[in-house]
Every structure is written in structure tokens, then in C-alpha cells.
Design a protein around this motif. Structure first.
Motif, PDB file in Angstrom:
ATOM      1  N   GLU A  12       0.815  -1.177   0.191  1.00 18.33           N
ATOM      2  CA  GLU A  12       0.021  -0.018  -0.072  1.00 18.33           C
ATOM      3  C   GLU A  12       0.810   1.457  -0.115  1.00 18.33           C
ATOM      4  OE1 GLU A  12      -3.513   2.124   2.519  1.00 18.33           O
ATOM      5  OE2 GLU A  12      -2.131   0.894   3.579  1.00 18.33           O
ATOM      6  N   ALA A  16       0.808   4.026  -2.990  1.00 24.74           N
ATOM      7  CA  ALA A  16       0.592   5.441  -2.634  1.00 24.74           C
ATOM      8  C   ALA A  16       1.671   6.368  -3.108  1.00 24.74           C
ATOM      9  CB  ALA A  16       0.350   5.610  -1.037  1.00 24.74           C
ATOM     10  N   PRO A  35      -8.968  -0.275  -2.118  1.00 27.06           N
ATOM     11  CA  PRO A  35      -9.274   0.068  -3.317  1.00 27.06           C
ATOM     12  C   PRO A  35      -8.967   1.329  -3.709  1.00 27.06           C
ATOM     13  CG  PRO A  35     -11.103   0.154  -1.902  1.00 27.06           C
ATOM     14  CD  PRO A  35      -9.890  -0.257  -1.091  1.00 27.06           C
ATOM     15  N   ASP A  36      -8.534   2.594  -2.839  1.00 32.81           N
ATOM     16  CA  ASP A  36      -7.965   3.746  -3.248  1.00 32.81           C
ATOM     17  C   ASP A  36      -6.830   3.707  -3.661  1.00 32.81           C
ATOM     18  OD1 ASP A  36     -10.634   4.563  -2.591  1.00 32.81           O
ATOM     19  OD2 ASP A  36     -10.072   4.818  -0.511  1.00 32.81           O
ATOM     20  N   THR A  37      -5.836   2.854  -3.339  1.00 30.40           N
ATOM     21  CA  THR A  37      -4.461   2.951  -3.678  1.00 30.40           C
ATOM     22  C   THR A  37      -4.223   1.674  -4.766  1.00 30.40           C
ATOM     23  OG1 THR A  37      -3.962   1.860  -1.791  1.00 30.40           O
ATOM     24  CG2 THR A  37      -3.538   4.001  -1.766  1.00 30.40           C
TER      25      THR A  37
END
Length: 90
Positions: A12, A16, A35-37
Motif C-alpha cells: 500500500e 500510494a 481500493p483507493d491505492t
């Protein structure tokens, strides 16, 4: 540089920062949890974090496999395939 990683939190952090990984452990689980990275679509899944697929890792041929101290026992096995680097996630 072609990198692989063996820890979800490390994966992660790299994602990022925009560091592309050619391979990682538990890719499907990572994509559900973070899901955001996102990872690159071509990131190869090496299987379970405690027992990554060494044959597949050899085919992928990363320059380095990044692992945390929690996976340091894997270092001698991983070093047969690629350089290893111990990294502690933020």
C-alpha cells in the motif's frame, strides 16, 4: 527497477507513492482492502504472504524483493531469486 513486495501495508505504501510493482503477495486481497491505492493491472500475484511462489517469482525476475522484518525469515529463500531489501512500512 523491477520490484516485488511481500507485505500488504508495504504494498500500500509503495502504491500510494506511485512506485510500480511487478509482483506482490495476495494481490486480490490487497485490491479488496485498499481500493483507493490501486496496483498496476499487470502486477503478478505471488500467492500467500507467508509462502510466496518462488517459481513464479523467478519467472517475473524482479531486481529486488521488498520485505519487512516480519518476513525476514523468508530472506534466504528469496535471495536465491533476487536481491532482497528489508523495509519497514510507514
Amino acid at each position: 527497477m523491477r520490484l516485488a513486495a511481500t507485505e500488504l501495508d508495504l504494498i500500500e505504501a509503495l502504491a500510494a507513492l506511485g512506485v510500480p510493482l511487478v509482483a506482490a503477495v495476495e494481490v486480490d486481497r490487497y485490491r479488496r482492502l485498499f481500493p483507493d491505492t490501486p496496483l498496476p493491472g499487470e502486477c503478478i500475484d505471488l500467492g500467500a504472504a507467508w509462502e510466496p511462489n518462488l517459481e513464479l517469482l523467478q519467472v517475473v525476475a524482479p531486481d529486488f524483493v521488498l520485505l519487512s522484518s516480519g518476513r525476514a525469515l523468508l530472506a534466504p529463500l528469496l535471495e536465491r531469486v533476487a536481491g532482497t531489501m528489508l523495509v519497514e512500512p510507514p
